[in-house]
Design a protein around this motif. Structure first.
Motif, short mmCIF file in Angstrom:
data_model
loop_
_atom_site.label_atom_id
_atom_site.label_comp_id
_atom_site.label_asym_id
_atom_site.label_seq_id
_atom_site.Cartn_x
_atom_site.Cartn_y
_atom_site.Cartn_z
N CYS A 75 40.34 39.68 27.94
CA CYS A 75 41.43 38.77 28.45
C CYS A 75 42.63 38.91 27.35
CB CYS A 75 41.14 37.51 28.75
SG CYS A 75 42.56 36.31 28.96
N CYS A 94 42.91 34.91 25.91
CA CYS A 94 41.83 33.99 25.12
C CYS A 94 40.81 34.77 24.47
CB CYS A 94 41.32 33.14 26.13
SG CYS A 94 40.10 33.97 27.27
N CYS A 138 42.03 36.75 32.25
CA CYS A 138 40.94 35.96 32.77
C CYS A 138 41.85 34.79 34.03
CB CYS A 138 40.12 35.11 32.05
SG CYS A 138 40.70 33.66 31.23
N CYS A 181 43.45 31.71 32.14
CA CYS A 181 44.79 32.19 31.47
C CYS A 181 45.98 32.42 32.34
CB CYS A 181 44.52 33.05 30.39
SG CYS A 181 43.34 32.59 29.14
#
Ligand SMILES: [Zn+2]
Ligand SMILES: [Zn+2]
Length: 212
Positions: free
Chosen positions: A179, A182, A200, A203
């Motif tokens: 991702c 994060c 992801c 996020c």
């Protein structure tokens, strides 16, 4: 199927299942019985991978006897981690077990009269008062478990068989990305793209919200 031909639940299996489940109660062993009955009727072995069997349990959330589903998982090997068990939350005490090779399936459901009888027992009277199952007097719990393990299945369950149960074949993904936000790993099929970057869903959702 007669009782002699059915798989007997051994003390070892019961102990292992109780350890996995966390306490002693009658609903979990009822799931063990239902799971074994379904496997016996289909003539299948316990699932080792995620592809051979599929189980659908009909319990809902936060109600009595939900423990049934843990017995099903332990007996059939259809587990949350392997992804071969799903919950169709109807608030019912049933499991459908599907042999993905042949398409045959069996739905095992606890009889109404049987469940009603259990609900009126001191075990559930005490549970209704908010006493957790692990704090109940073993003298109340043990005979119930013994009964669930030994009783003729025909007094406990109704069974429906399906010669062709509709199922979609599912592969297993080995693809993952990082991702952009994060930096955690996310399986590719679950990632979302925004302005050429992969995120992801957590996020991604935060980004979309920020943009208003
Ligand atoms: Zn339980
Ligand atoms: Zn993320």
């Amino acid at each position: 199927m007669e009782l002699e031909q059915l798989t007997k639940i051994t003390d070892e299996e019961l102990k292992g299942a109780q350890y996995f489940h966390g306490h002693k109660c009658p609903a979990m062993p009822q799931g063990l019985r239902a799971g074994h009955l379904a496997m016996d009727l289909l003539g299948v072995e316990r699932a080792r991978g995620g592809g051979e069997l599929r189980a659908i349990v009909e319990i809902g959330d936060h109600h009595f006897s939900g423990c049934f589903a843990d017995g099903v998982q332990y007996a059939t090997g259809c587990t949350f981690g392997k992804g071969n068990i799903t919950k169709n939350p109807l608030g019912k005490f049933a499991v459908t077990l599907i042999d993905t090779k042949t398409g045959r399936a069996v739905r095992v459901t606890a009889k109404y009269e049987r469940m009603k009888q259990c609900l009126d027992m001191p075990f559930f009277e005490q549970r209704k008062q908010g006493i957790p199952p692990f704090k109940l007097d073993p003298e109340v719990v043990e005979p119930l478990i013994e009964d669930v393990i030994r009783r003729d299945w025909k007094e406990m369950f109704d069974v429906t068989t399906f010669e062709q149960y509709p199922i979609e074949k599912q592969g297993e993904s080995f693809n993952a990305v990082q991702c952009s936000e994060c930096k955690e790993m996310v399986v590719t099929e679950y990632a979302r793209e925004l302005d050429g970057k992969l995120y992801c869903q957590t996020c991604f959702g935060a980004h979309v919200n920020r943009r208003g």
